[in-house]
Design a protein around this motif. Structure first.
Motif, mmCIF file in Angstrom:
data_model
loop_
_atom_site.group_PDB
_atom_site.id
_atom_site.type_symbol
_atom_site.label_atom_id
_atom_site.label_comp_id
_atom_site.label_asym_id
_atom_site.label_seq_id
_atom_site.Cartn_x
_atom_site.Cartn_y
_atom_site.Cartn_z
ATOM 1 N N GLU A 1 -49.153 -40.405 13.675
ATOM 2 C CA GLU A 1 -50.056 -39.911 12.645
ATOM 3 C C GLU A 1 -49.292 -39.766 11.342
ATOM 4 O O GLU A 1 -48.208 -39.209 11.318
ATOM 5 N N GLY A 2 -49.855 -40.250 10.260
ATOM 6 C CA GLY A 2 -49.220 -40.098 8.960
ATOM 7 C C GLY A 2 -48.094 -41.086 8.767
ATOM 8 O O GLY A 2 -47.855 -41.965 9.586
ATOM 9 N N THR B 1 -44.493 -42.819 8.597
ATOM 10 C CA THR B 1 -43.288 -42.762 9.413
ATOM 11 C C THR B 1 -42.129 -43.226 8.566
ATOM 12 O O THR B 1 -42.296 -43.951 7.599
ATOM 13 N N THR C 1 -41.245 -29.410 16.221
ATOM 14 C CA THR C 1 -41.867 -30.723 16.141
ATOM 15 C C THR C 1 -41.091 -31.497 15.087
ATOM 16 O O THR C 1 -40.597 -30.913 14.113
ATOM 17 N N ARG D 1 -41.179 -34.635 12.477
ATOM 18 C CA ARG D 1 -41.974 -35.627 11.752
ATOM 19 C C ARG D 1 -41.005 -36.583 11.070
ATOM 20 O O ARG D 1 -39.920 -36.197 10.656
ATOM 21 N N HIS E 1 -44.839 -28.322 4.007
ATOM 22 C CA HIS E 1 -45.346 -29.039 5.180
ATOM 23 C C HIS E 1 -45.599 -28.060 6.330
ATOM 24 O O HIS E 1 -46.582 -28.188 7.060
ATOM 25 N N ALA F 1 -48.768 -26.079 5.663
ATOM 26 C CA ALA F 1 -49.980 -26.884 5.839
ATOM 27 C C ALA F 1 -50.443 -26.872 7.296
ATOM 28 O O ALA F 1 -51.591 -27.190 7.585
ATOM 29 N N PRO G 1 -50.128 -27.584 11.647
ATOM 30 C CA PRO G 1 -49.930 -28.747 12.507
ATOM 31 C C PRO G 1 -50.875 -29.892 12.165
ATOM 32 O O PRO G 1 -51.985 -29.677 11.682
ATOM 33 N N THR G 2 -50.393 -31.096 12.418
ATOM 34 C CA THR G 2 -51.229 -32.287 12.270
ATOM 35 C C THR G 2 -52.215 -32.338 13.429
ATOM 36 O O THR G 2 -52.110 -31.562 14.388
ATOM 37 N N GLN G 3 -53.137 -33.277 13.373
ATOM 38 C CA GLN G 3 -54.106 -33.427 14.467
ATOM 39 C C GLN G 3 -53.379 -33.716 15.782
ATOM 40 O O GLN G 3 -53.713 -33.135 16.810
ATOM 41 N N GLU H 1 -50.380 -32.834 16.613
ATOM 42 C CA GLU H 1 -49.695 -31.601 17.033
ATOM 43 C C GLU H 1 -50.693 -30.584 17.588
ATOM 44 O O GLU H 1 -50.406 -29.908 18.568
ATOM 45 N N ARG H 2 -51.879 -30.495 16.977
ATOM 46 C CA ARG H 2 -52.921 -29.602 17.505
ATOM 47 C C ARG H 2 -53.355 -30.046 18.899
ATOM 48 O O ARG H 2 -53.627 -29.214 19.760
#
Length: 192
Positions: free
Chosen positions: A51-52, A54, A72, A74, A88, A91, A93-95, A97-98
């Motif tokens: 996601e996002g 790299t 985590t 990234r 970051h 903001a 967790p990302t999807q 990470e959720r």
């Protein structure tokens, strides 16, 4: 006899030079880039697309799962500044990470970070609702401290409000005005 000894020494020196130069490793006067794996080695391989963006730079963020800290990683194209890394973190967790049950205890906080020459970060913390009591404040402070001390350029963190040192709990429940280290919250880190 001295000529024979000199000849042997010269032969040994030439042989050593030939052996050392033939090992395939050239000498370098400057550091060079190293290609790192595209994912953390401690994280299981997944088939899902990342996601996002790299990149080659690892950014460690400390999220929360089941009232414990979890790291985590990234991947970014360029190293983040301490402020960018905290942004970051804030903001959340990302999807992806959720989906791995990661959350945050930092809702409603804003943090401004400065790092001094002594590798000590100062994190100025402001809450949106200053009058609210937090039940997860230990986790919130642990997220900030452990994320910042995951950086090579930060050894310790001072937590501030309006320029004054905050007295905050460590993982063992003891109150301190800092400086804080990642080891202060080791009891909150979930096993890998």
């Amino acid at each position: 006899m001295p000529a024979v000894i000199r000849s042997r020494r010269l032969a040994v020196a030439l042989l050593a030079t030939a052996l050392l130069s033939s090992c395939g490793v050239s000498t370098q006067s400057e550091p060079h880039a190293v290609d790192l794996p595209r994912r953390p080695l401690t994280e299981p391989q997944t088939n899902a697309a990342p996601e996002g963006p790299t990149g080659d730079v690892a950014e460690v963020l400390c999220m929360v799962r089941d009232d414990r800290l979890v790291q985590t990683v990234r991947r970014l194209a360029a190293p983040p500044t301490p402020q960018q890394q905290i942004d970051h973190l804030l903001a959340g967790p990302t999807q992806a990470e959720r989906e791995r049950d990661m959350t945050t205890a930092l809702a409603g906080l804003s943090v401004e970070v400065r790092v001094g020459d002594d590798a000590r970060a100062e994190a100025e913390i402001t809450e949106a609702d200053e009058g609210s009591a937090r039940t997860d404040e230990t986790l919130a402070y642990a997220q900030i401290v452990c994320t910042l001390t995951s950086r090579a350029d930060v050894a310790s963190v001072m937590l501030l409000r309006d320029g004054d040192r905050l007295e905050v709990p460590r993982a063992d429940g003891s109150l301190s005005r800092g400086p804080f280290y990642g080891s202060d919250y080791i009891g909150l880190i979930a096993p890998a």
